[in-house]
Scaffold this motif. Structure first.
Motif, PDB file in Angstrom:
ATOM      1  N   ASP A  91       8.572  -1.530  -2.206  1.00 36.22           N
ATOM      2  CA  ASP A  91       7.741  -2.280  -2.897  1.00 36.22           C
ATOM      3  C   ASP A  91       6.318  -1.642  -2.946  1.00 36.22           C
ATOM      4  O   ASP A  91       5.834  -1.596  -4.033  1.00 36.22           O
ATOM      5  CB  ASP A  91       7.623  -3.589  -2.369  1.00 36.22           C
ATOM      6  N   HIS A  92       5.727  -1.432  -1.950  1.00 32.58           N
ATOM      7  CA  HIS A  92       4.432  -0.517  -1.769  1.00 32.58           C
ATOM      8  C   HIS A  92       4.542   0.673  -2.689  1.00 32.58           C
ATOM      9  O   HIS A  92       3.665   0.782  -3.280  1.00 32.58           O
ATOM     10  CB  HIS A  92       4.195  -0.191  -0.317  1.00 32.58           C
ATOM     11  N   LEU A  93       5.561   1.507  -2.595  1.00 34.56           N
ATOM     12  CA  LEU A  93       5.635   2.714  -3.313  1.00 34.56           C
ATOM     13  C   LEU A  93       5.883   2.479  -4.583  1.00 34.56           C
ATOM     14  O   LEU A  93       5.210   3.374  -5.522  1.00 34.56           O
ATOM     15  CB  LEU A  93       6.813   3.557  -2.643  1.00 34.56           C
ATOM     16  N   SER A  94       6.432   1.527  -5.098  1.00 31.34           N
ATOM     17  CA  SER A  94       6.730   1.006  -6.577  1.00 31.34           C
ATOM     18  C   SER A  94       5.194   0.728  -6.912  1.00 31.34           C
ATOM     19  O   SER A  94       4.843   1.180  -8.484  1.00 31.34           O
ATOM     20  CB  SER A  94       7.752  -0.067  -6.937  1.00 31.34           C
ATOM     21  N   ASP A  95       4.618  -0.058  -6.371  1.00 25.29           N
ATOM     22  CA  ASP A  95       3.315  -0.625  -6.855  1.00 25.29           C
ATOM     23  C   ASP A  95       2.182   0.679  -6.811  1.00 25.29           C
ATOM     24  O   ASP A  95       1.507   0.693  -7.979  1.00 25.29           O
ATOM     25  CB  ASP A  95       2.702  -1.763  -5.969  1.00 25.29           C
ATOM     26  N   LEU A  96       2.306   1.479  -5.877  1.00 25.67           N
ATOM     27  CA  LEU A  96       1.288   2.704  -6.004  1.00 25.67           C
ATOM     28  C   LEU A  96       1.846   3.582  -7.200  1.00 25.67           C
ATOM     29  O   LEU A  96       0.767   3.870  -7.762  1.00 25.67           O
ATOM     30  CB  LEU A  96       1.358   3.298  -4.773  1.00 25.67           C
ATOM     31  N   ASP A  97       2.911   3.555  -7.341  1.00 21.64           N
ATOM     32  CA  ASP A  97       3.257   4.512  -8.474  1.00 21.64           C
ATOM     33  C   ASP A  97       2.895   3.934  -9.766  1.00 21.64           C
ATOM     34  O   ASP A  97       2.392   4.583 -10.847  1.00 21.64           O
ATOM     35  CB  ASP A  97       5.087   4.614  -8.718  1.00 21.64           C
ATOM     36  N   ARG A  98       2.893   2.620 -10.062  1.00 24.49           N
ATOM     37  CA  ARG A  98       2.403   1.815 -11.033  1.00 24.49           C
ATOM     38  C   ARG A  98       0.995   2.007 -11.179  1.00 24.49           C
ATOM     39  O   ARG A  98       0.457   2.257 -12.379  1.00 24.49           O
ATOM     40  CB  ARG A  98       2.787   0.253 -11.180  1.00 24.49           C
ATOM     41  N   LYS A  99       0.272   1.886 -10.267  1.00 25.06           N
ATOM     42  CA  LYS A  99      -1.236   2.056 -10.004  1.00 25.06           C
ATOM     43  C   LYS A  99      -1.444   3.533 -10.571  1.00 25.06           C
ATOM     44  O   LYS A  99      -2.667   3.682 -11.237  1.00 25.06           O
ATOM     45  CB  LYS A  99      -1.902   1.626  -8.816  1.00 25.06           C
TER      46      LYS A  99
ATOM     47  N   ILE B 109      19.579  -1.181  -2.010  1.00 25.11           N
ATOM     48  CA  ILE B 109      18.405  -2.094  -1.680  1.00 25.11           C
ATOM     49  C   ILE B 109      18.839  -3.279  -0.845  1.00 25.11           C
ATOM     50  O   ILE B 109      18.087  -3.413   0.319  1.00 25.11           O
ATOM     51  CB  ILE B 109      17.439  -2.488  -2.798  1.00 25.11           C
ATOM     52  N   ALA B 110      20.022  -3.909  -1.166  1.00 27.95           N
ATOM     53  CA  ALA B 110      20.442  -5.206  -0.249  1.00 27.95           C
ATOM     54  C   ALA B 110      20.584  -4.763   0.848  1.00 27.95           C
ATOM     55  O   ALA B 110      20.788  -5.408   1.804  1.00 27.95           O
ATOM     56  CB  ALA B 110      21.279  -5.674  -1.041  1.00 27.95           C
ATOM     57  N   ASP B 111      21.311  -3.373   1.057  1.00 28.22           N
ATOM     58  CA  ASP B 111      21.566  -2.916   2.496  1.00 28.22           C
ATOM     59  C   ASP B 111      20.450  -2.378   3.381  1.00 28.22           C
ATOM     60  O   ASP B 111      20.846  -2.153   4.539  1.00 28.22           O
ATOM     61  CB  ASP B 111      22.707  -1.805   2.467  1.00 28.22           C
ATOM     62  N   LEU B 112      19.243  -2.343   2.806  1.00 24.72           N
ATOM     63  CA  LEU B 112      18.312  -1.631   3.603  1.00 24.72           C
ATOM     64  C   LEU B 112      17.345  -2.860   4.512  1.00 24.72           C
ATOM     65  O   LEU B 112      17.524  -4.001   4.500  1.00 24.72           O
ATOM     66  CB  LEU B 112      17.161  -1.159   2.927  1.00 24.72           C
ATOM     67  N   SER B 113      16.638  -2.379   5.512  1.00 24.60           N
ATOM     68  CA  SER B 113      15.926  -3.468   6.343  1.00 24.60           C
ATOM     69  C   SER B 113      14.664  -3.945   5.480  1.00 24.60           C
ATOM     70  O   SER B 113      14.640  -3.554   4.344  1.00 24.60           O
ATOM     71  CB  SER B 113      15.437  -2.452   7.319  1.00 24.60           C
ATOM     72  N   ASP B 114      14.357  -5.141   6.061  1.00 23.12           N
ATOM     73  CA  ASP B 114      13.517  -5.976   5.532  1.00 23.12           C
ATOM     74  C   ASP B 114      12.003  -4.804   5.345  1.00 23.12           C
ATOM     75  O   ASP B 114      11.433  -4.762   4.322  1.00 23.12           O
ATOM     76  CB  ASP B 114      12.685  -7.025   6.122  1.00 23.12           C
ATOM     77  N   LYS B 115      11.907  -3.972   6.548  1.00 28.02           N
ATOM     78  CA  LYS B 115      10.707  -2.978   6.297  1.00 28.02           C
ATOM     79  C   LYS B 115      10.845  -2.234   5.317  1.00 28.02           C
ATOM     80  O   LYS B 115       9.856  -1.787   4.501  1.00 28.02           O
ATOM     81  CB  LYS B 115      10.650  -2.538   7.818  1.00 28.02           C
ATOM     82  N   ALA B 116      12.144  -1.458   5.194  1.00 28.70           N
ATOM     83  CA  ALA B 116      12.126  -0.610   4.228  1.00 28.70           C
ATOM     84  C   ALA B 116      12.135  -0.990   2.714  1.00 28.70           C
ATOM     85  O   ALA B 116      11.711  -0.571   1.866  1.00 28.70           O
ATOM     86  CB  ALA B 116      13.666  -0.022   4.382  1.00 28.70           C
ATOM     87  N   LYS B 117      12.418  -2.492   2.596  1.00 29.17           N
ATOM     88  CA  LYS B 117      12.289  -3.054   1.196  1.00 29.17           C
ATOM     89  C   LYS B 117      10.699  -3.182   0.847  1.00 29.17           C
ATOM     90  O   LYS B 117      10.438  -2.922  -0.059  1.00 29.17           O
ATOM     91  CB  LYS B 117      12.955  -4.581   1.125  1.00 29.17           C
ATOM     92  N   VAL B 118      10.015  -3.506   1.981  1.00 31.51           N
ATOM     93  CA  VAL B 118       8.430  -3.664   1.807  1.00 31.51           C
ATOM     94  C   VAL B 118       7.820  -2.473   1.546  1.00 31.51           C
ATOM     95  O   VAL B 118       6.917  -2.336   0.520  1.00 31.51           O
ATOM     96  CB  VAL B 118       7.887  -4.101   2.847  1.00 31.51           C
ATOM     97  N   LEU B 119       8.193  -1.366   2.230  1.00 32.86           N
ATOM     98  CA  LEU B 119       7.843   0.000   1.838  1.00 32.86           C
ATOM     99  C   LEU B 119       8.229   0.344   0.552  1.00 32.86           C
ATOM    100  O   LEU B 119       7.369   0.884  -0.364  1.00 32.86           O
ATOM    101  CB  LEU B 119       8.447   0.813   3.011  1.00 32.86           C
TER     102      LEU B 119
END
Length: 70
Positions: free
Chosen positions: A30-38, A18-28
């Motif tokens: 995070d969105h996917l993780s939050d949606l999976d949790r929801k 994850i540290a090697d990914l772009s900031d946009k990829a990290k945000v995406l």
């Protein structure tokens, strides 16, 4: 200090640091993780609602007059 393993994410069978990914990829991610949790939370709530509905339906059936065979 303990060695920390780098955080990784697996996408289509490929592991990414994850540290090697772009900031946009990290945000995406995070969105996917939050949606999976929801989605998991909604599934849990749906199960609770279904059990409640089943219980109320059973109570209603208990209140109905018994049908007698003619």
């Amino acid at each position: 200090m303990a060695n920390q393993q780098p955080q990784t994410v697996s996408i289509d069978g490929t592991e990414y640091n994850i540290a090697d990914l772009s900031d946009k990829a990290k945000v995406l991610i995070d969105h996917l993780s939050d949606l999976d949790r929801k989605l998991g939370s909604i599934a849990f709530q749906r199960d609770q609602l279904q059990v409640g509905r089943d219980a109320f339906f059973a109570m209603l059936k208990a209140e109905l007059p018994n049908e007698t065979a003619a």
